[in-house]
Design a protein around this motif. Structure first.
Motif, mmCIF file in Angstrom:
data_model
loop_
_atom_site.group_PDB
_atom_site.id
_atom_site.type_symbol
_atom_site.label_atom_id
_atom_site.label_comp_id
_atom_site.label_asym_id
_atom_site.label_seq_id
_atom_site.Cartn_x
_atom_site.Cartn_y
_atom_site.Cartn_z
ATOM 1 N N PRO A 60 0.835 -1.208 0.000
ATOM 2 C CA PRO A 60 0.000 0.000 0.000
ATOM 3 C C PRO A 60 0.867 1.255 0.000
ATOM 4 O O PRO A 60 2.028 1.237 0.416
ATOM 5 C CB PRO A 60 -0.795 -0.134 1.308
ATOM 6 N N ALA A 61 0.277 2.327 -0.487
ATOM 7 C CA ALA A 61 1.016 3.593 -0.540
ATOM 8 C C ALA A 61 1.265 4.116 0.878
ATOM 9 O O ALA A 61 0.397 4.045 1.742
ATOM 10 C CB ALA A 61 0.226 4.618 -1.350
ATOM 11 N N LEU A 93 -2.566 2.488 9.613
ATOM 12 C CA LEU A 93 -2.982 3.741 8.988
ATOM 13 C C LEU A 93 -2.877 3.645 7.469
ATOM 14 O O LEU A 93 -3.788 4.091 6.740
ATOM 15 C CB LEU A 93 -2.121 4.892 9.522
ATOM 16 N N ALA A 94 -1.777 3.052 6.961
ATOM 17 C CA ALA A 94 -1.634 2.868 5.516
ATOM 18 C C ALA A 94 -2.746 1.976 4.974
ATOM 19 O O ALA A 94 -3.270 2.193 3.866
ATOM 20 C CB ALA A 94 -0.263 2.263 5.199
ATOM 21 N N GLU A 99 -7.163 2.261 -0.886
ATOM 22 C CA GLU A 99 -8.467 1.987 -1.483
ATOM 23 C C GLU A 99 -8.775 0.491 -1.486
ATOM 24 O O GLU A 99 -9.921 0.089 -1.649
ATOM 25 C CB GLU A 99 -8.520 2.536 -2.912
ATOM 26 N N ARG A 100 -7.768 -0.331 -1.395
ATOM 27 C CA ARG A 100 -7.983 -1.777 -1.368
ATOM 28 C C ARG A 100 -7.697 -2.283 0.047
ATOM 29 O O ARG A 100 -6.648 -2.001 0.614
ATOM 30 C CB ARG A 100 -7.080 -2.486 -2.376
ATOM 31 N N ALA A 115 -7.541 -10.167 -5.281
ATOM 32 C CA ALA A 115 -8.887 -9.746 -4.899
ATOM 33 C C ALA A 115 -8.975 -9.262 -3.460
ATOM 34 O O ALA A 115 -10.073 -8.940 -2.988
ATOM 35 C CB ALA A 115 -9.876 -10.898 -5.113
ATOM 36 N N ASN A 116 -7.861 -9.206 -2.727
ATOM 37 C CA ASN A 116 -7.829 -8.693 -1.356
ATOM 38 C C ASN A 116 -8.735 -9.479 -0.403
ATOM 39 O O ASN A 116 -9.227 -8.931 0.583
ATOM 40 C CB ASN A 116 -8.225 -7.211 -1.325
ATOM 41 N N LEU A 117 -8.963 -10.743 -0.713
ATOM 42 C CA LEU A 117 -9.809 -11.590 0.123
ATOM 43 C C LEU A 117 -8.967 -12.742 0.658
ATOM 44 O O LEU A 117 -8.300 -13.445 -0.100
ATOM 45 C CB LEU A 117 -10.984 -12.139 -0.688
#
Length: 630
Positions: free
Chosen positions: A50-51, A275-276, A281-282, A337-339
């Motif tokens: 993540p950013a 926090l990140a 968004e994902r 899919a972040n699952l």
């Protein structure tokens, strides 16, 4: 001949239910959690990070402690740090430092004023379970004077898994009817979610932390550098700033999935990773319980279906394929899919289900082998008084029976060889002598001589047919590369005279390409001669016997067809048995019913098969053999 299938069909439903119930129970037990953690930790580092560009950690590190002094610092020094950060206009600041005890009044007042002036400072809250003096829980929070000056409070409790590794966090903690968001969520202005009113600590809204990397992955500056004005304001402006301890001697160090063999991660960096995650968004989402159960049961159900339909050797391949597919599906869902669907329960259940199925197959097979061995032993006269008492295990008993049956089989083979010698020599010799006497002495009445000669020839033919059939059953097959066209032409030439005597013609239809098989040339030639001989013998006089050679897929095929009386459908299978003959209403057949038994034996031993069709005045025999490549 294919191997018989084991009678497991009636047990399939019971085994399927047992496997599915076992998989469901394993899913509920949580026994595979450690294996799931290993898989999760290995896959997490392969996700796109993540950013973290909007996050800055201000570290109370070894350099700061050496420069300013040991912790805790004077509250005036802490106030100066807040003022320096606030002057650079960060978006929000989170102090991951507990200020639960008062110090000197002037210092406490200075820190409270600095926090109030900044207007965007969030303070931590920690839960201690159990609390002191018999209390179920204690809350550690900033003293009231400082707490009132802050923009909000957020909890910093971490919830490691059973193996001590922190992989997720609860966004809401509650106690005594009140609830608090996690510190990173409070910095983003998120209100705490609802929690059940229960004694002690309650939690809700779990989030899997999407770690951007191991310790040190977040942008970090030393608190000492901030105090000395060495950090450019633009590095702080618009950032979410977290102030916390990174010095190893301060004890706020934790294991994470990203650590591996590397250093532990400071608590402030875990808060930064959370926090990140919230800023991304994902979001990593743990699958709900019903989805996890379905993900566990689906491959197990597919496996039991496959095991019921597939041969034994392919069952193991199906189990391995489904196990790897389950792991691959879990990895793809996590990375793409972040699952997170934990695969370990399904994988263990697949292995266990295959083991249960294999055990039942072995048990049934062992029972069948024992039963067949006992039957064979009884037929061989080895168990005339019933099965002996077992003195060892099932395998010992089976081996003993097999040894006895093998010895008896050798005795029977010797007896069989003796019979073949009797037929091929001792029986042929008297018949040949009878024919020689009839030819050399003319004083025997012609009618009697003809009848004696006919019976002698039939006896010789019967002996030849029986010997040929026995040889086809027992002889070791050759491995010669044979052209079907060659043996078809040989058969046509051999029977040309018989066909001509009945005004018949044998026509060989050759393929464009050479058709090759592997096997014993003499047996295959004799097989084809028998078929053509039957076609000539039973066909209508003046017609054709057609011998066609062709290929179909990986099979070589030849068809022998004639025109003659039909064979009744109920006798098509029986004509391949010993001493069975096709009926002929117009004339008596002069064979003994061994020719087609010979044909079927040769075809079967060469890995092929023979079929017959007969209708509307046309009868055909088709032989298929495995096609060989030159």
């Amino acid at each position: 001949m294919s191997a018989p299938r084991l009678p497991l069909r009636r047990e399939w439903w019971l085994l399927a239910v047992v496997c599915l119930i076992g998989a469901a129970a394993l899913e509920r037990s949580g026994l595979t959690a450690r294996l799931d953690h290993i898989v999760y930790d290995a896959l997490l580092s392969r996700r796109p990070a993540p950013a973290t560009g909007r996050i800055l950690v201000v570290a109370l590190d070894e350099r700061s402690l050496m420069s300013i002094g040991p912790w805790p610092w004077p509250r005036t020094t802490q106030a100066q740090l807040v003022q320096r950060l606030a002057a650079a206009r960060p978006r929000a600041m989170g102090l991951d430092v507990l200020l639960s005890e008062p110090r000197d009044a002037a210092g406490d007042q200075a820190l409270a004023q600095a926090i109030a002036a900044a207007g965007n400072v969030y303070l931590p809250l920690a839960f201690t379970v159990p609390g002191r003096d018999g209390r179920p829980v204690d809350l550690e929070r900033a003293i009231p004077a400082i707490a009132r000056a802050s923009a909000g409070t957020g909890h910093v409790n971490l919830s490691p898994d059973a193996d001590g590794v922190t992989r997720s966090a609860w966004l809401t903690y509650g106690a005594g009817g009140a609830s608090w968001s996690a510190l990173p969520a409070a910095m983003l202005g998120r209100r705490p979610g609802p929690v059940p009113i229960e004694p002690g600590v309650t939690r809700s809204s779990p989030v899997m932390i999407d770690f951007p990397g191991p310790a040190g992955a977040l942008a970090t500056v030393s608190a000492a550098s901030v105090l000395r004005g060495e950090v450019p304001p633009e590095l702080i402006a618009g950032k979410y700033v977290l102030v916390g301890m990174t010095a190893s001697g301060l004890g706020d160090m934790h294991a994470t999935p990203m650590a591996g063999a590397g250093p532990l991660m400071p608590g402030v960096e875990i808060q930064g990773s959370l926090l990140a995650t919230l800023l991304s968004e994902r979001h990593l989402v743990p699958a709900p319980p019903m989805a996890r159960l379905g993900f566990t049961l689906a491959p197990v159900l597919l496996l039991v279906l496959a095991l019921a339909a597939l041969p034994t050797r392919r069952g193991l391949l199906a189990a391995l394929a489904l196990t790897l597919a389950t792991l691959a599906a879990s990895a793809a869902l996590l990375v793409l899919a972040n699952l997170w669907l934990p695969p370990a329960t399904a994988m263990v259940a697949l292995v266990a289900s295959y083991a249960v199925w294999s055990w039942r197959r072995l048990a049934v097979a062992s029972h069948l082998v024992s039963r067949e061995l006992e039957r064979a032993g009884r037929e061989a006269g080895l168990l005339a008084q019933g099965p002996p008492e077992a003195t060892g295990g099932v395998l010992d008993r089976q081996l003993a029976l097999l040894a006895d049956i093998t010895a008896r089989e050798r005795e029977l083979r010797h007896e069989h060889d003796a019979v073949i010698r009797l037929l091929s020599h001792d029986m042929r010799a008297p018949q040949s002598a009878i024919l020689a006497l009839l030819d050399s002495h003319g004083d025997c009445p012609p009618e009697l001589a003809a009848r004696l000669r006919s019976h002698a020839h039939r006896t010789l033919d019967l002996a030849d047919g029986f010997v040929s059939l026995s040889r086809a059953q027992l002889v070791e097959l050759g491995d010669e590369l044979i052209s079907l066209t060659d043996i078809a032409l040989d058969a046509a030439d051999t029977l040309w005279a018989q066909a001509r005597a009945r005004s018949m013609m044998i026509r060989v239809i050759e393929p464009q390409d050479e058709v090759l098989v592997r096997g014993d040339r003499s047996l295959l030639t004799r097989m084809l001669v028998n078929l053509v001989d039957n076609a000539v013998k039973y066909g209508e006089a003046g017609t054709e016997v057609i011998l066609r050679i062709a290929t179909a897929s990986d099979q070589a095929r030849f068809d022998v067809t004639n025109n003659g009386p039909d064979i009744p459908p109920d006798q098509l299978e029986q004509i391949f048995e010993r001493f069975a003959r096709a009926p002929d209403a117009s004339r008596r057949a002069d064979g003994f019913g061994l020719g087609l038994a010979f044909v079927q034996t040769v075809a079967t031993r060469h890995g092929g098969r023979v079929n017959c069709h007969s209708q509307e005045g046309e009868t055909g025999f088709s032989v298929e053999l495995p096609l060989a490549r030159p």
